[in-house]
Design a protein around this motif. Structure first.
Motif, PDB file in Angstrom:
ATOM      1  N   LEU A 175       0.844  -1.192   0.000  1.00 16.20           N
ATOM      2  CA  LEU A 175       0.000   0.000   0.000  1.00 16.20           C
ATOM      3  C   LEU A 175       0.876   1.238   0.000  1.00 16.20           C
ATOM      4  O   LEU A 175       1.801   1.356   0.806  1.00 16.20           O
ATOM      5  CB  LEU A 175      -0.912   0.016   1.230  1.00 16.20           C
ATOM      6  N   TYR A 176       0.598   2.153  -0.922  1.00 11.15           N
ATOM      7  CA  TYR A 176       1.322   3.428  -0.990  1.00 11.15           C
ATOM      8  C   TYR A 176       0.305   4.553  -1.088  1.00 11.15           C
ATOM      9  O   TYR A 176      -0.584   4.533  -1.944  1.00 11.15           O
ATOM     10  CB  TYR A 176       2.244   3.459  -2.203  1.00 11.15           C
ATOM     11  N   HIS A 177       0.420   5.546  -0.203  1.00 10.29           N
ATOM     12  CA  HIS A 177      -0.461   6.709  -0.253  1.00 10.29           C
ATOM     13  C   HIS A 177       0.183   7.762  -1.155  1.00 10.29           C
ATOM     14  O   HIS A 177       1.042   8.529  -0.734  1.00 10.29           O
ATOM     15  CB  HIS A 177      -0.721   7.257   1.145  1.00 10.29           C
ATOM     16  N   SER A 178      -0.248   7.783  -2.403  1.00 13.39           N
ATOM     17  CA  SER A 178       0.315   8.692  -3.394  1.00 13.39           C
ATOM     18  C   SER A 178      -0.410  10.035  -3.346  1.00 13.39           C
ATOM     19  O   SER A 178      -1.467  10.156  -2.715  1.00 13.39           O
ATOM     20  CB  SER A 178       0.174   8.077  -4.794  1.00 13.39           C
ATOM     21  N   PRO A 179       0.119  11.065  -4.018  1.00  9.10           N
ATOM     22  CA  PRO A 179      -0.565  12.365  -4.042  1.00  9.10           C
ATOM     23  C   PRO A 179      -1.965  12.320  -4.644  1.00  9.10           C
ATOM     24  O   PRO A 179      -2.784  13.194  -4.366  1.00  9.10           O
ATOM     25  CB  PRO A 179       0.376  13.236  -4.893  1.00  9.10           C
ATOM     26  N   ILE A 180      -2.272  11.330  -5.479  1.00 10.58           N
ATOM     27  CA  ILE A 180      -3.606  11.248  -6.082  1.00 10.58           C
ATOM     28  C   ILE A 180      -4.479  10.204  -5.398  1.00 10.58           C
ATOM     29  O   ILE A 180      -5.567   9.902  -5.879  1.00 10.58           O
ATOM     30  CB  ILE A 180      -3.523  10.937  -7.588  1.00 10.58           C
ATOM     31  N   GLY A 181      -4.014   9.688  -4.272  1.00  9.34           N
ATOM     32  CA  GLY A 181      -4.804   8.706  -3.552  1.00  9.34           C
ATOM     33  C   GLY A 181      -4.029   7.421  -3.334  1.00  9.34           C
ATOM     34  O   GLY A 181      -2.884   7.278  -3.770  1.00  9.34           O
ATOM     35  N   PRO A 182      -4.648   6.463  -2.657  1.00  6.64           N
ATOM     36  CA  PRO A 182      -3.934   5.228  -2.342  1.00  6.64           C
ATOM     37  C   PRO A 182      -3.672   4.368  -3.570  1.00  6.64           C
ATOM     38  O   PRO A 182      -4.500   4.275  -4.479  1.00  6.64           O
ATOM     39  CB  PRO A 182      -4.883   4.513  -1.370  1.00  6.64           C
TER      40      PRO A 182
END
Length: 737
Positions: free
Chosen positions: A706-713
């Motif tokens: 799981l990675y929380h990116s700037p555009i969402g998970p």
């Protein structure tokens, strides 16, 4: 004669005593007058300013105390709290120990957003305000609201003080006039206003309107105001400044760092002069740490302590030589004290103010404890209805208590157009377009219209309330169409098209910020078609149903990287064909999800989840059946996630029951690894037998990232069922909608 001699001796004794008392009093007065006034100057520097806490810790250990505190930007915040009497340890707990990335964010904290608001707004990647029929652009300014509320809370005991010379330690802060570039010395007014104005980094924080002046961060005119301290008649100055950062080659700069560092250019010449005016100058060796490195708060505090400790012996000697004695200052931390005698709401119209008065009284009682007051203002900001939420405590001399003065400023644009992108392995790429209207029909109510553009389109129109605990009307229209394969032994053999239109009307209430309860009457139209129907020459299967739905939703989880706490979704449905009365042979079933997350340490959590649904009286048909498969999203119909299976691979006309255990390891701030295992069973009703079921065992296991990116998970999971060796990939990018 003897009496006269005795009286003469008595008078002499009294005269000597008076002279001695007069001499000692004069001596003490002279000592006070001759003891130097000591000033402490704290420079600005964003996250680097947290080093001031470490310096103050060493000053306390050396027996040092100061008469005047002055600072700029972060120096004004740390200095302001020190002026009130906060110790270094208290500032570590209250300032260095918070999540600054969250505190500096424009968005409300997730734990202050009502459940419906949180679930709605968390989906959007772009939001454009609408005023009338005019579409605007998103504001580039952060209103600094959360930082301001924190400062207001920490300074509660001094809200009545308007002259900063009357604080336990005299205080001033530096700000800059936005229009003239003039340096403004703030030593009067409302203390949180001064601290907030001094730290308003241009282009990041919105300027502060104070006494007719628009103010920005004082670091743009005087980041290290030693000269201003000299003007206040101090005799001895301790200054804490920061070296220019020497970045690594090809280092990427962020917005906060660029704004803070560029603002310091105009101070380069000033700083040389200001440093020369210090009697003790402390420069923490922060190396490559930047103004944005709030995640390194503990390290920065320690570096400030190390720099001051290098001069510890000198500080002890000076404290003794200057005859410094540490004053005793009452603990400034907000604590329950005088009762609140009145709650005053400012900034709203008469009707809105009356509604708000009722909501506040119903929700929050008399605000006896400061934490209750902080909660109410944070929760009000969390509704998303207000650009500004501020409060002050004012002494009520007539009733012997305090007035709770609450200032609210509604958002200028009552509506917004919102967009989001999403990709899932279940539904492929999708674009969400949303229209939201705040305070629709009455205060705290929302109108939301969602359009999902994809090969599986969705149209949803609904209302919900985000404020108050009373019952409010709730209406929803939901239509969707999606294609779904049918499976046997994990292999798709046919494609079915599901079409649904539902209209519901009912009531809803929010007993708490995490909880929604409701009751609705729902009309549902569903149609099933596909290649299997065409092959057999059958018409699409159409069902019209009328349901009565009772539901409770409790979801305190805010961070799926580290989920801790309990959550529950419970629904009871009484469903009957529209051609019959709702209570003439209805089908009754329930749906439930129970979850609890346990912390296993700083970076580990274990979450157990039970999904359960079952008929309570008769065999389920059509859209009332339970469908299982895929993992981790909210699906239409009676779908439940079952790890290791394809979406809707499992179909049950009696019930579906499954338990999952998720082990979550937080690798770094936005990265986590997951291990998932689960098992359960499906049930099928035997015709004509109320208690007879056949069961089929199900289960699966796997792992993911799981990675929380700037555009969402971004989440990728790979799993397999227990009954066959096939691996199933589940991919999600962006917020689910």
């Amino acid at each position: 004669m003897m009496a006269s001699a005795y009286m003469d001796r008595w008078y002499c004794f009294i005269l000597v005593l008076i002279l001695w008392l007069g001499w000692t009093t004069d001596s003490r007065a002279q000592d006070t007058l001759t003891r130097p006034r000591i000033g402490l100057v704290l420079a600005g520097g964003g996250a680097k300013g947290l080093a001031h806490i470490g310096v103050i810790q060493v000053l306390e250990e050396a027996g040092f105390d100061v008469d005047v505190v002055g600072g700029t930007s972060m120096g004004s915040i740390i200095g302001g709290l020190y002026a009130l009497g906060y110790s270094a340890q208290e500032m570590k707990d209250q300032i260095a120990g918070i999540d600054w990335n969250m505190e500096l964010s424009q968005e409300p904290d997730p734990d202050t957003q009502p459940l419906p608001e949180r679930e709605a707004t968390s989906r959007y990647q772009l939001s454009l305000p609408i005023d009338g029929w005019k579409l605007g652009l998103p504001s580039g300014f952060n209103n600094g609201q959360k930082l301001y509320l924190m400062l207001s809370w920490l300074t509660e005991h001094f809200h009545d003080v308007r002259d900063f010379r009357q604080l336990p330690r005299e205080y001033f802060a530096i700000a800059c006039d936005f229009y003239t570039g003039e340096e403004i010395v703030l030593d009067r007014g409302f203390l949180p206003d001064a601290m907030r104005a001094s730290s308003s980094i241009p282009s990041f924080f919105a300027p502060v309107d104070l006494d007719g002046c628009l103010l920005i961060d004082g670091g743009w005119v005087n980041n290290f105001p030693v000269e201003r301290m000299k003007e206040r008649g101090v005799d001895f100055i301790i200054g804490v400044d920061f070296p220019k950062r020497i970045p690594e080659e090809e280092t990427a700069l962020n917005l906060v760092e660029v704004l803070v560092e560029s603002g310091s250019y105009v101070n380069t010449r000033y700083n040389a002069i200001n440093r020369s005016l210090c009697d003790v100058l402390i420069i923490p060796p922060l190396g490559k740490l930047s103004a944005a490195d709030y995640q390194q708060a503990d390290t920065i505090v320690r570096l400030g302590e190390m720099a001051a400790r290098q001069q510890f012996d000198r500080l002890v000697f000076l404290a003794d030589s200057l005859r410094i004695s540490k004053r005793v200052i009452p603990d400034p931390m907000p604590r329950a004290g005088q009762p609140v005698t009145q709650v005053v709401v400012e900034g709203l119209g008469i009707t809105e103010r009356r509604v708000m008065d009722r909501i506040l009284k119903a929700d929050y009682g008399q605000y006896a404890h400061p934490e209750d007051r902080l909660r109410v203002v944070r929760d009000l900001y969390g509704t998303g209805d207000y650009d500004r939420v501020a409060y002050r405590m004012q002494t009520d001399s007539l009733d012997g208590g305090q007035r709770f003065l609450l200032e609210l400023r509604k958002k200028g644009s009552p509506a917004s157009l919102n967009f989001s992108l999403n990709y899932t392995s279940d539904y492929k790429a999708a674009l969400l377009a949303n229209y939201t209207r705040r305070n629709w029909l009455f205060n705290g109510n929302r109108l939301l219209a969602d359009l999902v553009i994809s090969e599986n389109p969705v149209l949803r129109l609904r209302t919900h309330s985000v404020m108050g605990i009373g019952w409010r009307p709730a209406v929803e229209i939901l239509g969707f169409r999606f294609r779904q394969p049918l499976y046997t032994d994990g292999k798709a053999f046919s494609r079915t098209v599901f079409e649904h239109l539902g209209v519901s009307a009912g009531v809803q209430r929010n007993p708490s910020i995490n909880t929604v309860v409701g009751a609705q009457a729902i009309y549902r139209y569903t149609a099933f078609s596909g290649d299997a129907f065409e092959l057999l020459g059958l018409r699409p299967l159409i069902q019209r149903l009328v349901d009565l739905n009772l539901e409770v939703h409790h979801r305190p989880f805010r961070d799926d990287r580290h989920p801790v706490g309990s959550a529950a979704d419970l629904e009871l449905v009484v469903s009957s064909p529209a051609e019959r009365s709702l209570f003439q042979g209805p089908t009754i079933f329930y749906r439930a999800r129970l979850s609890h997350g346990f912390s296993l340490g700083r970076n580990w959590t274990l979450t157990g989840t039970i999904h359960s649904g079952n008929t309570l009286n008769r065999r389920l048909t059509g859209p009332n059946r339970f469908f299982g498969g895929s993992y981790g999203a909210s699906y239409p119909l009676n779908q439940m996630p079952v790890f290791g299976y394809e979406r809707m691979e499992l179909i049950a006309d009696g019930g579906l029951h499954v338990a999952h255990v998720d082990l979550n390891w937080l690798l770094a701030r936005n990265h986590a690894l997951l291990v998932v295992a689960g098992g359960g069973f499906t049930t099928s009703r035997q015709p004509g037998d109320f208690l007879s079921f056949t069961t089929t065992r199900i289960g699966g296991f796997g792992a993911g990232y799981l990675y929380h990116s700037p555009i969402g998970p971004f989440r990728i999971l790979v799993g397999r069922p227990i009954d066959r060796p096939d691996w199933v990939l589940n991919l999600v990018l962006g917020h689910w909608f």
